[in-house]
Design a protein around this motif. Structure first.
Motif, PDB file in Angstrom:
ATOM      1  N   THR A   1       5.609   2.031   5.713  1.00 24.49           N
ATOM      2  CA  THR A   1       4.927   1.129   6.622  1.00 24.49           C
ATOM      3  C   THR A   1       5.464   0.527   7.006  1.00 24.49           C
ATOM      4  N   PRO A   2       4.628  -0.639   8.012  1.00 32.05           N
ATOM      5  CA  PRO A   2       5.576  -1.072   8.856  1.00 32.05           C
ATOM      6  C   PRO A   2       4.902  -2.632   8.241  1.00 32.05           C
ATOM      7  N   VAL A   3       3.752  -2.924   8.202  1.00 31.25           N
ATOM      8  CA  VAL A   3       3.649  -4.312   7.090  1.00 31.25           C
ATOM      9  C   VAL A   3       4.525  -4.899   6.496  1.00 31.25           C
ATOM     10  N   CYS A   4       4.588  -3.265   5.661  1.00 32.23           N
ATOM     11  CA  CYS A   4       4.988  -3.218   4.057  1.00 32.23           C
ATOM     12  C   CYS A   4       6.550  -4.084   3.953  1.00 32.23           C
TER      13      CYS A   4
ATOM     14  N   PRO B   1       0.625  -1.189  -0.033  1.00 35.27           N
ATOM     15  CA  PRO B   1      -0.085  -0.250   0.065  1.00 35.27           C
ATOM     16  C   PRO B   1       0.122   1.727  -0.191  1.00 35.27           C
TER      17      PRO B   1
ATOM     18  N   ARG C   1      -3.173  -5.388  -0.643  1.00 33.28           N
ATOM     19  CA  ARG C   1      -1.899  -6.291  -1.027  1.00 33.28           C
ATOM     20  C   ARG C   1      -2.616  -7.654  -2.003  1.00 33.28           C
TER      21      ARG C   1
ATOM     22  N   ALA D   1      -4.668  -4.089   3.711  1.00 33.11           N
ATOM     23  CA  ALA D   1      -3.033  -3.443   4.324  1.00 33.11           C
ATOM     24  C   ALA D   1      -2.916  -3.863   5.957  1.00 33.11           C
TER      25      ALA D   1
ATOM     26  N   MET E   1      -4.337   3.962  -1.751  1.00 35.50           N
ATOM     27  CA  MET E   1      -4.123   2.736  -1.461  1.00 35.50           C
ATOM     28  C   MET E   1      -4.313   2.287  -2.209  1.00 35.50           C
TER      29      MET E   1
HETATM   30  C1  BEZ Z   1       1.799  -1.403   6.670  1.00 37.47           C
HETATM   31  O1  BEZ Z   1       2.347  -1.468   5.860  1.00 37.47           O
HETATM   32  O2  BEZ Z   1       1.628  -1.242   7.980  1.00 37.47           O
HETATM   33  C2  BEZ Z   1      -0.003  -1.374   6.364  1.00 37.47           C
HETATM   34  C3  BEZ Z   1       0.076  -0.079   5.342  1.00 37.47           C
HETATM   35  C4  BEZ Z   1      -1.434   0.755   5.418  1.00 37.47           C
HETATM   36  C5  BEZ Z   1      -2.175   0.783   5.791  1.00 37.47           C
HETATM   37  C6  BEZ Z   1      -1.919  -0.101   7.329  1.00 37.47           C
HETATM   38  C7  BEZ Z   1      -1.116  -0.380   7.270  1.00 37.47           C
END
Ligand code: BEZ
Length: 211
Positions: A42-45, A38, A122, A141, A119
């Motif tokens: 960013t943390p998860v990405c 997204p 995924r 996301a 955004m």
């Molecule tokens: C993430 O990668 O942490 C993330 C990106 C967009 C929205 C929420 C989390």
């Protein structure tokens, strides 16, 4: 209409962190995984891109190239790569497409406006050597993907492309496979010299043929 299994993966030319590519030329004669994230920083990405860098050899050993995309520009990607390397015990080793004009995101239907106007979700596309789409996945996301599962599906896709089998629930490389229903028992005898077990007329198991 959304891209479907069997459709040709749309071609495009785009700037990436490893230079400008024509997607089909970049794929060459092998398999490909195109996955969107997204947003940069960013943390998860960050964890996802690091994970794929650490297991890139597992894709390469299956003749699969990996490439990420997001709608952020190239200088943002370049800055973020420093953070990914610093925090994820990796060295980024595959390209990230810069898609600020959403050309790739729109071609592949990666923006789902009811989830976010700006955004990408995924998305994952697994692309075969003939450039057809063999798998699509869409995650929200907030949920990081399981890349072991993507490798597992690629093992199944590559096996079932060459042998008259399907793979059962939670199958892993080396497990018994299912004889495709289109084969009669007599035909199956010719295809599977290791034999097969009939549980029901439509449910027949055979050892993995290429092991
Ligand atoms: C993430 O990668 O942490 C993330 C990106 C967009 C929205 C929420 C989390």
């Amino acid at each position: 209409m959304a891209l479907q299994l069997g459709d040709e993966a749309p071609n495009f030319t785009a700037q990436t962190t490893e230079g400008t590519i024509n997607f089909h030329e970049w794929l060459g004669d092998g398999w490909g995984v195109l996955f969107s994230h997204p947003k940069d920083f960013t943390p998860v990405c960050t964890t996802e891109l690091g994970m794929v860098a650490r297991i890139k050899d597992d894709f390469a050993s299956r003749n699969v190239k990996v490439i990420a995309v997001s709608v952020d520009p190239i200088d943002s990607h370049q800055g973020w790569i420093g953070d990914i390397n610093e925090t994820q015990s990796c060295t980024m080793n595959y390209p990230i497409i810069a898609d600020p004009d959403r050309e790739v995101a729109d071609l592949y239907g990666m923006i789902h406006p009811k989830a976010s106007d700006t955004m990408t979700v995924r998305s994952v596309f697994v692309i075969a050597p003939d450039k057809t789409i063999k798998l699509t996945l869409t995650y929200p996301a907030s949920t990081g993907r399981n890349f072991d599962e993507i490798l597992r599906v690629i093992d199944s896709l590559q096996l079932t492309a060459n042998h008259k089998v399907a793979t059962p629930a939670n199958w892993r490389d080396g497990d018994d496979c299912i004889v495709v229903p289109a084969l009669s028992d007599d035909e199956a005898k010719g295809h599977f010299p290791k034999g097969f077990k009939i549980v029901k007329p439509y449910l027949r198991f055979t050892p993995q043929p290429n092991r």
